[in-house]
Design an enzyme around this catalytic site. Structure first.
Site, PDB file in Angstrom:
ATOM      1  N   HIS A 186       2.045  45.433 -69.853  1.00 40.82           N
ATOM      2  CA  HIS A 186       1.347  44.148 -69.741  1.00 40.82           C
ATOM      3  C   HIS A 186       1.163  43.578 -71.146  1.00 40.82           C
ATOM      4  O   HIS A 186       1.607  44.165 -72.139  1.00 40.82           O
ATOM      5  CB  HIS A 186       0.042  44.277 -68.963  1.00 40.82           C
ATOM      6  CG  HIS A 186      -0.985  45.181 -69.576  1.00 40.82           C
ATOM      7  ND1 HIS A 186      -1.595  44.932 -70.777  1.00 40.82           N
ATOM      8  CD2 HIS A 186      -1.507  46.360 -69.147  1.00 40.82           C
ATOM      9  CE1 HIS A 186      -2.456  45.888 -71.059  1.00 40.82           C
ATOM     10  NE2 HIS A 186      -2.408  46.786 -70.091  1.00 40.82           N
TER      11      HIS A 186
ATOM     12  N   HIS B 288      -0.024  45.664 -74.202  1.00 43.71           N
ATOM     13  CA  HIS B 288       0.970  46.538 -74.837  1.00 43.71           C
ATOM     14  C   HIS B 288       1.875  45.719 -75.752  1.00 43.71           C
ATOM     15  O   HIS B 288       2.240  46.146 -76.842  1.00 43.71           O
ATOM     16  CB  HIS B 288       1.821  47.255 -73.782  1.00 43.71           C
ATOM     17  CG  HIS B 288       1.007  48.030 -72.794  1.00 43.71           C
ATOM     18  ND1 HIS B 288       1.117  47.855 -71.433  1.00 43.71           N
ATOM     19  CD2 HIS B 288       0.056  48.970 -72.969  1.00 43.71           C
ATOM     20  CE1 HIS B 288       0.279  48.664 -70.826  1.00 43.71           C
ATOM     21  NE2 HIS B 288      -0.387  49.344 -71.726  1.00 43.71           N
TER      22      HIS B 288
ATOM     23  N   HIS C 102     -12.858  51.560 -68.288  1.00 45.80           N
ATOM     24  CA  HIS C 102     -12.338  51.060 -67.012  1.00 45.80           C
ATOM     25  C   HIS C 102     -13.416  50.629 -66.018  1.00 45.80           C
ATOM     26  O   HIS C 102     -13.099  50.053 -64.981  1.00 45.80           O
ATOM     27  CB  HIS C 102     -11.438  52.118 -66.368  1.00 45.80           C
ATOM     28  CG  HIS C 102     -10.191  52.375 -67.160  1.00 45.80           C
ATOM     29  ND1 HIS C 102     -10.079  53.428 -68.044  1.00 45.80           N
ATOM     30  CD2 HIS C 102      -9.039  51.683 -67.231  1.00 45.80           C
ATOM     31  CE1 HIS C 102      -8.878  53.375 -68.604  1.00 45.80           C
ATOM     32  NE2 HIS C 102      -8.237  52.338 -68.145  1.00 45.80           N
TER      33      HIS C 102
ATOM     34  N   CYS D 159     -16.783  55.134 -66.385  1.00 46.03           N
ATOM     35  CA  CYS D 159     -16.013  55.124 -67.624  1.00 46.03           C
ATOM     36  C   CYS D 159     -16.280  53.818 -68.374  1.00 46.03           C
ATOM     37  O   CYS D 159     -16.212  52.740 -67.786  1.00 46.03           O
ATOM     38  CB  CYS D 159     -14.527  55.241 -67.284  1.00 46.03           C
ATOM     39  SG  CYS D 159     -13.461  54.656 -68.610  1.00 46.03           S
TER      40      CYS D 159
ATOM     41  N   CYS E 198      -8.193  57.057 -68.769  1.00 50.85           N
ATOM     42  CA  CYS E 198      -8.212  57.217 -70.230  1.00 50.85           C
ATOM     43  C   CYS E 198      -7.645  58.570 -70.619  1.00 50.85           C
ATOM     44  O   CYS E 198      -7.344  58.800 -71.775  1.00 50.85           O
ATOM     45  CB  CYS E 198      -9.633  57.196 -70.784  1.00 50.85           C
ATOM     46  SG  CYS E 198     -10.524  55.680 -70.578  1.00 50.85           S
TER      47      CYS E 198
ATOM     48  N   CYS F 119     -12.319  60.803 -67.348  1.00 50.41           N
ATOM     49  CA  CYS F 119     -11.690  59.608 -66.772  1.00 50.41           C
ATOM     50  C   CYS F 119     -10.185  59.829 -66.784  1.00 50.41           C
ATOM     51  O   CYS F 119      -9.581  59.939 -67.852  1.00 50.41           O
ATOM     52  CB  CYS F 119     -12.034  58.344 -67.557  1.00 50.41           C
ATOM     53  SG  CYS F 119     -11.022  56.937 -66.988  1.00 50.41           S
TER      54      CYS F 119
ATOM     55  N   LYS G 294     -11.297  43.306 -70.754  1.00 56.26           N
ATOM     56  CA  LYS G 294     -10.055  43.869 -71.289  1.00 56.26           C
ATOM     57  C   LYS G 294      -8.945  43.669 -70.262  1.00 56.26           C
ATOM     58  O   LYS G 294      -9.150  43.898 -69.073  1.00 56.26           O
ATOM     59  CB  LYS G 294     -10.231  45.364 -71.557  1.00 56.26           C
ATOM     60  CG  LYS G 294      -8.961  46.024 -72.092  1.00 56.26           C
ATOM     61  CD  LYS G 294      -9.233  47.447 -72.550  1.00 56.26           C
ATOM     62  CE  LYS G 294      -8.020  48.056 -73.216  1.00 56.26           C
ATOM     63  NZ  LYS G 294      -7.193  48.865 -72.349  1.00 56.26           N
TER      64      LYS G 294
ATOM     65  N   LYS H 234      -4.348  47.065 -66.149  1.00 54.61           N
ATOM     66  CA  LYS H 234      -3.889  47.225 -64.771  1.00 54.61           C
ATOM     67  C   LYS H 234      -5.081  47.482 -63.848  1.00 54.61           C
ATOM     68  O   LYS H 234      -5.197  46.914 -62.766  1.00 54.61           O
ATOM     69  CB  LYS H 234      -2.911  48.411 -64.746  1.00 54.61           C
ATOM     70  CG  LYS H 234      -2.472  48.842 -63.378  1.00 54.61           C
ATOM     71  CD  LYS H 234      -1.515  47.853 -62.760  1.00 54.61           C
ATOM     72  CE  LYS H 234      -1.157  48.309 -61.354  1.00 54.61           C
ATOM     73  NZ  LYS H 234      -0.522  47.254 -60.590  1.00 54.61           N
TER      74      LYS H 234
HETATM   75  N1  MSP Z   1      -1.224  56.722 -74.156  1.00 53.76           N
HETATM   76  C1  MSP Z   1      -2.388  56.376 -74.874  1.00 53.76           C
HETATM   77  C2  MSP Z   1      -2.101  56.284 -76.361  1.00 53.76           C
HETATM   78  C3  MSP Z   1      -1.536  57.528 -76.988  1.00 53.76           C
HETATM   79  S1  MSP Z   1      -1.160  57.320 -78.663  1.00 53.76           S
HETATM   80  C4  MSP Z   1      -0.833  58.844 -79.229  1.00 53.76           C
HETATM   81  C5  MSP Z   1      -2.907  55.032 -74.378  1.00 53.76           C
HETATM   82  N2  MSP Z   1      -2.034  54.257 -73.721  1.00 53.76           N
HETATM   83  S2  MSP Z   1      -2.374  52.806 -73.135  1.00 53.76           S
HETATM   84  O1  MSP Z   1      -1.151  52.365 -72.525  1.00 53.76           O
HETATM   85  O2  MSP Z   1      -3.514  52.868 -72.289  1.00 53.76           O
HETATM   86  O3  MSP Z   1      -2.774  51.859 -74.287  1.00 53.76           O
HETATM   87  C6  MSP Z   1      -2.140  51.921 -75.517  1.00 53.76           C
HETATM   88  C7  MSP Z   1      -2.446  50.753 -76.382  1.00 53.76           C
HETATM   89  O4  MSP Z   1      -2.045  49.524 -75.769  1.00 53.76           O
HETATM   90  C8  MSP Z   1      -3.881  50.487 -76.760  1.00 53.76           C
HETATM   91  O5  MSP Z   1      -4.392  51.343 -77.737  1.00 53.76           O
HETATM   92  C9  MSP Z   1      -3.723  49.101 -77.341  1.00 53.76           C
HETATM   93  O6  MSP Z   1      -3.096  49.182 -78.610  1.00 53.76           O
HETATM   94  C10 MSP Z   1      -2.767  48.474 -76.350  1.00 53.76           C
HETATM   95  N3  MSP Z   1      -3.509  47.782 -75.313  1.00 53.76           N
HETATM   96  C11 MSP Z   1      -3.660  48.088 -74.001  1.00 53.76           C
HETATM   97  N4  MSP Z   1      -4.432  47.136 -73.402  1.00 53.76           N
HETATM   98  C12 MSP Z   1      -4.789  46.211 -74.328  1.00 53.76           C
HETATM   99  C13 MSP Z   1      -5.481  44.987 -74.306  1.00 53.76           C
HETATM  100  N5  MSP Z   1      -6.025  44.490 -73.229  1.00 53.76           N
HETATM  101  N6  MSP Z   1      -5.541  44.300 -75.466  1.00 53.76           N
HETATM  102  C14 MSP Z   1      -4.941  44.714 -76.615  1.00 53.76           C
HETATM  103  N7  MSP Z   1      -4.289  45.856 -76.673  1.00 53.76           N
HETATM  104  C15 MSP Z   1      -4.282  46.656 -75.581  1.00 53.76           C
HETATM  105  O7  MSP Z   1      -4.053  54.734 -74.632  1.00 53.76           O
END
Ligand code: MSP
Length: 487
Positions: free
Chosen positions: A15, A18, A143, A140, A126, A123, A279, A282
């Site tokens: 999304h 990411h 979430h 959490c 997370c 969680c 935030k 998903k």
């Molecule tokens: N898999 C772990 C990270 C492991 S790193 C060794 C994780 N994954 S995640 O997919 O949930 O999120 C990863 C990253 O995506 C977040 O730390 C952030 O950088 C980015 N984001 C996810 N959702 C976001 C927003 N809504 N806004 C900005 N960045 C966000 O955590």
């Protein structure tokens, strides 16, 4: 320079959150490459853990099939967003598994692992354990969904052994940035570090622990090891979202110290993209499909908005209206329009051969161009990406003002006209060069239209040179209608 993004959970397709951090990382990587530096950008997917195991089961597919599909969705999106990563790591790759197990055996050898019983809240989204006082109404804090109560015997890591070292690392260096996050981590440290469990029993989708059949590595230990297996360790900068600071700023350096491995130079935590203050995720159900935005507005527009509109490090709310306002203001009417003006004027008037001397208007323009490198370098040093993009935008406006002041369309003296057009073309080229990390497609196209070649490393200096062959083309950014429902 070795730069990393977080590796994204392969539970669902990417999304906009990411895309946000990956675009930022790519802009940084491109900036340093344009300055002739060797850059290694690592990104990838985090493919183990209970959450993925459950999602795959619900879908009725093998977890490997599920993560293969999701990893493909990520790489496809990165291609569409022009992300130039050097390696896409997946934690199910054998090479990564070997590195994670090597880290594990180093931790065993250090004597920092011991058997214990974990009881508390977890969680699964997370993949994190929470203390009771961290929960929000029992849920959490990320979430806003219930945690699961866990009780299991597993391996623990003596994080508490590293209290003093981490206090020095975080309190006395700029390891954690920006300062707000550093203070937050110092606050956690003041409460005293607790050991944490580094294996899980009730999960099978993970890396099996050699000395404990039926246990897999805790997914965060597995995931953090990606930075070792993915690139030329040690990393210079880990870019991470603010919700995973604890893992990167406390767990990770402690694990590395215990394993006798070098520490990364810094961890920079950025903020969240929110929609109506929530935030984007998903679980919240408020995701925005980055692919759809790219389809509609192009990859440069999406890249530009996220870098420019949200001060890197802070939260920023996404609205399509703000997106369109930035697009029209800075790209269509700003840089895109300048490129149209400069190329149209330069092709309309044949070169006079000789030049009139520069006037104060040219000196002013040149000074504006000469101020750019220092300002932009300082911005990238502190990852103030929005500030770097703002600096280029202000320079674009300075070139517009130069055009308005010199009015080449009214100029009758061919030598004076030639001088003005040299300056307009070169200044616009400099803007394109500095915009290349943010809007690589348009910058490349503009640079080629203006001087016939792509941006080259260290080519950002304003040079007094006669203009060469200039070519016109379609507007780089078509103006968008901002009225509701309109396009
Ligand atoms: N898999 C772990 C990270 C492991 S790193 C060794 C994780 N994954 S995640 O997919 O949930 O999120 C990863 C990253 O995506 C977040 O730390 C952030 O950088 C980015 N984001 C996810 N959702 C976001 C927003 N809504 N806004 C900005 N960045 C966000 O955590």
């Amino acid at each position: 320079m070795y730069l990393t993004t977080p590796i994204y959970y392969a539970n669902d397709v990417p999304h906009i959150g990411h895309a946000y951090v990956t675009i930022a990382a790519d802009a940084v990587a491109r900036y340093y490459r344009l300055h002739g530096q060797q850059v290694f950008l690592l990104t990838g997917t985090d493919e183990h853990g209970v959450n993925i195991e459950r999602i795959a089961r619900r879908r009725g597919v093998h977890p490997q099939t599920h993560v293969d599909e999701i990893a493909a969705a990520f790489t496809q999106l990165w291609q569409r967003l022009d992300i130039q990563y050097d390696r896409f790591i997946r934690t199910t790759e054998p090479e990564h598994v070997r590195t994670a197990l090597d880290l594990w055996s180093r931790l065993q050898a250090s004597g920092d692992l011991y058997r214990g019983t974990y009881e508390g809240d977890y969680c699964p989204r997370c993949e994190a354990y929470y203390q009771p006082d961290e929960l929000l109404d029992g849920d959490c804090p990320v979430h806003h969904l219930p945690c699961e109560h866990l009780q299991e015997e597993n391996w623990f890591f003596r994080l508490s052994n590293y209290q003093a070292q981490l206090e020095r690392l975080i309190g006395e260096t700029d390891f954690v940035q920006p300062p707000t996050r550093r203070n937050e981590v110092l606050g956690v440290l003041r409460q005293g570090l607790k050991d944490f469990s580094v294996t899980r029993r009730q999960v099978s989708w993970g890396i099996p622990v050699p000395e404990s059949p039926g246990e897999v590595l805790y997914v965060w230990v597995d995931a953090l090891a990606n930075y070792l297996s993915g690139g030329p360790w040690p990393a210079d900068t880990h870019l991470v979202g603010k919700e995973i600071v604890r893992f990167h700023c406390l767990y990770w350096p402690a694990l590395l110290l215990s394993a006798g491995l070098a520490l990364p130079r810094r961890v920079f935590a950025h903020g969240w993209l929110t929609k109506d203050g929530q935030k984007i995720s998903k679980t919240t159900g408020n995701t925005i499909d980055p692919g759809a935005l790219v389809d509609r507005y192009g990859s440069d527009a999406v890249r530009y908005y996220f870098v420019r509109a949200v001060p890197f490090g802070k939260d920023g709310d996404f609205t399509e209206q703000a997106f369109l306002a930035t697009y029209n203001g800075d790209l269509a009417n700003g840089f895109g329009n300048l490129v149209q003006r400069a190329t149209a004027l330069a092709t309309r008037h044949p070169d006079a051969g000789s030049r009139a001397p520069a006037t104060s208007a040219e000196d002013k323009l040149r000074r504006a161009a000469e101020a750019l490198p220092t300002r932009i370098e300082a911005a990238f040093d502190t990852l103030a990406l929005h500030e770097a993009a703002t600096a280029v935008g202000e320079f674009v406006r300075a070139v517009d003002r130069y055009l308005d002041a010199t009015e080449p369309w009214k100029q009758r003296d061919p030598e004076r006209l030639a001088t003005v057009l040299d300056h307009v073309v070169e200044a616009t080229r400099v803007a394109a060069w500095y915009y290349a990390p943010f809007i690589p497609r348009a910058a490349l196209e503009a640079h080629c239209r203006l001087i016939g070649t792509p941006p080259v490393p260290d080519g950002g200096a304003f040079e007094a040179r006669p203009r060469g062959t200039v070519r016109t083309g379609e507007p780089l950014f078509a103006r968008q209608k901002t009225s509701p429902g309109g396009r």
